[in-house]
Design a protein around this motif. Sequence first.
Motif, PDB file in Angstrom:
ATOM      1  N   ALA A  34       0.828  -1.211   0.000  1.00 19.38           N
ATOM      2  CA  ALA A  34       0.000   0.000   0.000  1.00 19.38           C
ATOM      3  C   ALA A  34       0.858   1.256   0.000  1.00 19.38           C
ATOM      4  CB  ALA A  34      -0.947  -0.006   1.197  1.00 19.38           C
ATOM      5  N   VAL A  35       1.906   1.263   0.813  1.00 27.92           N
ATOM      6  CA  VAL A  35       2.797   2.430   0.857  1.00 27.92           C
ATOM      7  C   VAL A  35       3.476   2.611  -0.494  1.00 27.92           C
ATOM      8  CG1 VAL A  35       4.919   3.367   1.883  1.00 27.92           C
ATOM      9  CG2 VAL A  35       3.146   2.367   3.358  1.00 27.92           C
ATOM     10  N   TYR A  36       3.992   1.537  -1.062  1.00 25.94           N
ATOM     11  CA  TYR A  36       4.689   1.658  -2.344  1.00 25.94           C
ATOM     12  C   TYR A  36       3.735   2.105  -3.459  1.00 25.94           C
ATOM     13  CZ  TYR A  36       7.704   1.020  -6.278  1.00 25.94           C
ATOM     14  OH  TYR A  36       8.416   1.262  -7.423  1.00 25.94           O
ATOM     15  N   ARG A  37       2.529   1.559  -3.494  1.00 24.00           N
ATOM     16  CA  ARG A  37       1.560   2.012  -4.501  1.00 24.00           C
ATOM     17  C   ARG A  37       1.233   3.494  -4.312  1.00 24.00           C
ATOM     18  NH1 ARG A  37      -0.722  -3.101  -3.510  1.00 24.00           N
ATOM     19  NH2 ARG A  37      -2.277  -2.159  -2.134  1.00 24.00           N
ATOM     20  N   VAL A  39       3.305   5.754  -3.133  1.00 23.38           N
ATOM     21  CA  VAL A  39       4.482   6.448  -3.657  1.00 23.38           C
ATOM     22  C   VAL A  39       4.417   6.519  -5.183  1.00 23.38           C
ATOM     23  CG1 VAL A  39       7.000   6.259  -3.957  1.00 23.38           C
ATOM     24  CG2 VAL A  39       5.974   5.987  -1.679  1.00 23.38           C
ATOM     25  N   LEU A  40       4.062   5.406  -5.829  1.00 27.13           N
ATOM     26  CA  LEU A  40       3.946   5.405  -7.292  1.00 27.13           C
ATOM     27  C   LEU A  40       2.905   6.414  -7.770  1.00 27.13           C
ATOM     28  CD1 LEU A  40       4.086   1.626  -8.312  1.00 27.13           C
ATOM     29  CD2 LEU A  40       5.869   3.366  -8.573  1.00 27.13           C
ATOM     30  N   GLY A  41       1.749   6.430  -7.125  1.00 26.10           N
ATOM     31  CA  GLY A  41       0.708   7.385  -7.506  1.00 26.10           C
ATOM     32  C   GLY A  41       1.150   8.819  -7.306  1.00 26.10           C
ATOM     33  N   PHE A  42       1.835   9.073  -6.211  1.00 24.36           N
ATOM     34  CA  PHE A  42       2.362  10.421  -5.949  1.00 24.36           C
ATOM     35  C   PHE A  42       3.371  10.805  -7.026  1.00 24.36           C
ATOM     36  CE2 PHE A  42       5.649  13.126  -4.090  1.00 24.36           C
ATOM     37  CZ  PHE A  42       4.893  14.211  -3.668  1.00 24.36           C
ATOM     38  N   ALA A  43       4.276   9.883  -7.359  1.00 27.28           N
ATOM     39  CA  ALA A  43       5.300  10.162  -8.375  1.00 27.28           C
ATOM     40  C   ALA A  43       4.651  10.458  -9.725  1.00 27.28           C
ATOM     41  CB  ALA A  43       6.276   8.989  -8.481  1.00 27.28           C
ATOM     42  N   ARG A  44       3.670   9.666 -10.104  1.00 27.67           N
ATOM     43  CA  ARG A  44       2.969   9.930 -11.370  1.00 27.67           C
ATOM     44  C   ARG A  44       2.282  11.286 -11.337  1.00 27.67           C
ATOM     45  NH1 ARG A  44       1.361   4.278 -10.801  1.00 27.67           N
ATOM     46  NH2 ARG A  44       2.524   3.074 -12.340  1.00 27.67           N
ATOM     47  N   GLY A  45       1.633  11.581 -10.234  1.00 25.42           N
ATOM     48  CA  GLY A  45       0.896  12.832 -10.100  1.00 25.42           C
ATOM     49  C   GLY A  45       1.767  14.068 -10.095  1.00 25.42           C
ATOM     50  N   THR A  46       3.034  13.914  -9.753  1.00 25.57           N
ATOM     51  CA  THR A  46       3.954  15.052  -9.742  1.00 25.57           C
ATOM     52  C   THR A  46       4.847  15.075 -10.979  1.00 25.57           C
ATOM     53  OG1 THR A  46       5.495  13.798  -8.342  1.00 25.57           O
ATOM     54  CG2 THR A  46       3.963  15.306  -7.227  1.00 25.57           C
TER      55      THR A  46
END
Length: 157
Positions: free
Chosen positions: A109-112, A114-121
């Motif tokens: 859950a934490v890694y997913r 992070v991935l969503g945050f990275a994509r969003g930024t």
Amino acid sequence: MHIRRAEGRDIPELHRLLRQVADVHHAGRPDLFRANAVKYTDAELASIVADDETPVFGAFAEDDATLYGYAFCVFQRHADSHVLTDVVTLYVDDICVDEAARGLGVGSAVYRHVLGFARGTGCHNVTLNVWSCNPGAQAFYEAMGLKPYRIGMEQVL
């Protein structure tokens, strides 16, 4: 469980999990990692969690006080490099799941998140390092879809 940016009030819980990571590293490489190490002071942690360039995400219990896991991240960019392309990377400097919560999906859950945050930024990629003395972490990262892109080597003298 819910995931949010860590805040100053979370520093004691962050320290609790940072000690677990320090213990794993010391057990795996006592020649490199000190016993009972403290990675950051309270002031350093307060600065890190307050800085938008170093976001820290935590997986918290419903009471919003107990931390099950975290990811310390750092935005990286090589804008003036003669060799590297000018992309933004979200580097995961540290990731941990409380040893009492392992196997419950916290790390995923934490890694997913992070991935969503990275994509969003607008990040190009997410990177991290893993110590070879921590095969469980390496297996987890591979299960999450990460692939080696650089390998560090050493010869102890």
